[in-house]
Design an enzyme around this catalytic site. Structure first.
Site, PDB file in Angstrom:
ATOM      1  CD  GLU A  41     -16.250 -82.289  -1.915  1.00 57.85           C
ATOM      2  OE1 GLU A  41     -15.569 -83.047  -1.712  1.00 57.85           O
ATOM      3  OE2 GLU A  41     -16.189 -80.971  -1.361  1.00 57.85           O
ATOM      4  CD  GLU A  63     -15.205 -82.039   6.020  1.00 52.17           C
ATOM      5  OE1 GLU A  63     -15.732 -81.630   7.026  1.00 52.17           O
ATOM      6  OE2 GLU A  63     -13.754 -81.963   5.943  1.00 52.17           O
TER       7      GLU A  63
END
Length: 351
Positions: free
Chosen positions: A172, A315
């Site tokens: 994300e 991430e």
């Protein structure tokens, strides 16, 4: 596109008989019994989800869900939405951690815009709105928007499964998303905001206290129903969390495993579990994030992380780190000889 209800109806528990057979195969391999423990267990679970004694993770895909969060107006982050935009652009041009790690791990990579403030060319557009509303002033989004975001994530996972991918990982990007994740976890767990709220990408002590107060305020104002996952994510969640929830559900419906990254993905996985109790059968916990709610979220999922590295990069980086370890254990499963073939006396389980 399937509705959320239709996706959930397709999800089945892992095949227990297949898993039993795979454990028997493992236990006849020429290594000490269960000596790779959680890695062997992970392969067994993947076999149960894929419903075969010869599971495969040859084609891998890293999915990053990007969205912005209106709650940053409360001063809960050092950065604003421009950082989301810049990091996503870096991802697309191989200048971000997750893009480089995915390449090294032999994984394909994509970024989906679930609700960024600014559009970025080259990103898959699944946007439902230009960032959530400020949950400290009202619901983050409407229920209809939350459902649409979950369905979009599920549809993406189903399409990628149809293209032949056999292992997904979740990442994300979105400034302020540890605040929304903490709020969702506080509601689902019934714990106090202070127990599940951390410093995110790096807040001062004063900033952390402001973040905790913001989570408390959002929950008190919106009164989300902890028994209704959609109500929770719509009132105090984020579009990236909703999209990740859909990825977990879509992958489960397609019978392919998904590696959970850190805190935010774990919270999305909890929402998926509430919507479809069998969904966690295909989830793999890569690591335990440094965020204080991370252990609780994984405990509620009933999952054990393989890596304890005290990571908090985000991430999807922790999930991709697990790929090489999984490649190793899958190689051993296919290539190790039996005890007889290896001319080693069979190990007997000790009581």
């Amino acid at each position: 596109m399937l509705s959320l209800e239709e996706v959930c109806q397709r999800i089945r528990p892992a095949d227990a008989e297949i898993m039993h057979r795979v454990w028997k195969i493992w236990d006849n391999k020429c290594i000490p019994l269960r000596s790779l423990d959680w890695l062997q267990e992970t392969l067994v679970r993947i076999a149960g989800v894929q419903r075969t004694t010869h599971p495969s993770i040859e084609r891998k895909l890293t999915i990053v869900m990007a969205a912005d969060n209106g709650v940053i107006a409360e001063g809960v982050s050092q950065s604003d939405y421009h950082v989301t935009t810049q990091v996503v652009e870096n991802m697309l041009h191989r200048r971000a951690t997750i893009a480089l790690m995915s390449e090294k791990a032999g994984s394909d990579f994509l970024v989906a815009d679930m609700g960024m403030k600014e559009r970025v060319e080259g990103v898959i557009n699944l946007s439902q709105m230009r960032g959530t509303d400020n949950m400290a002033r009202g619901p983050a989004m409407s229920r209809e928007t939350a459902v649409a975001a979950i369905e979009a994530g599920a549809d993406l996972a189903l399409k990628k499964a149809a293209e032949g991918y056999r292992l997904l990982s979740t990442g994300e990007m979105g400034i302020g998303n540890t605040t929304s994740s903490s709020a969702v976890l506080a509601v689902l767990s019934g714990r106090a905001a202070a127990e599940v709220t951390g410093r995110g990408a790096g807040l001062s002590g004063e900033g952390l206290q402001r973040k905790i107060r913001t989570v408390e305020k959002a929950i008190a104002l919106n009164r989300p129903d902890r028994e209704d996952a959609v109500d929770v994510v719509s009132k105090v969640g984020g579009l990236d969390i909703a999209g990740l929830t859909g990825v977990f559900l879509g992958a489960a419906a397609a019978g392919i495993p998904v590696v959970i990254d850190g805190f935010i993905a774990s919270v999305a996985a909890l929402l998926a579990k509430q919507l479809a109790p069998a969904a966690p059968d295909g989830m793999i916990a890569s690591h335990c994030s440094k965020e204080p709610g991370a252990v609780l979220a994984l405990d509620m999922l009933g999952l054990k992380p393989v890596i304890y590295g005290n990571f908090h990069l985000g991430e999807g980086s922790g999930a991709v780190l697990l790929f090489s370890m999984l490649d190793q254990v899958f190689h051993l499963y296919e290539e190790l000889p039996s005890f007889e073939e290896g001319k080693i006396e069979t190990y007997i389980p000790l009581k």
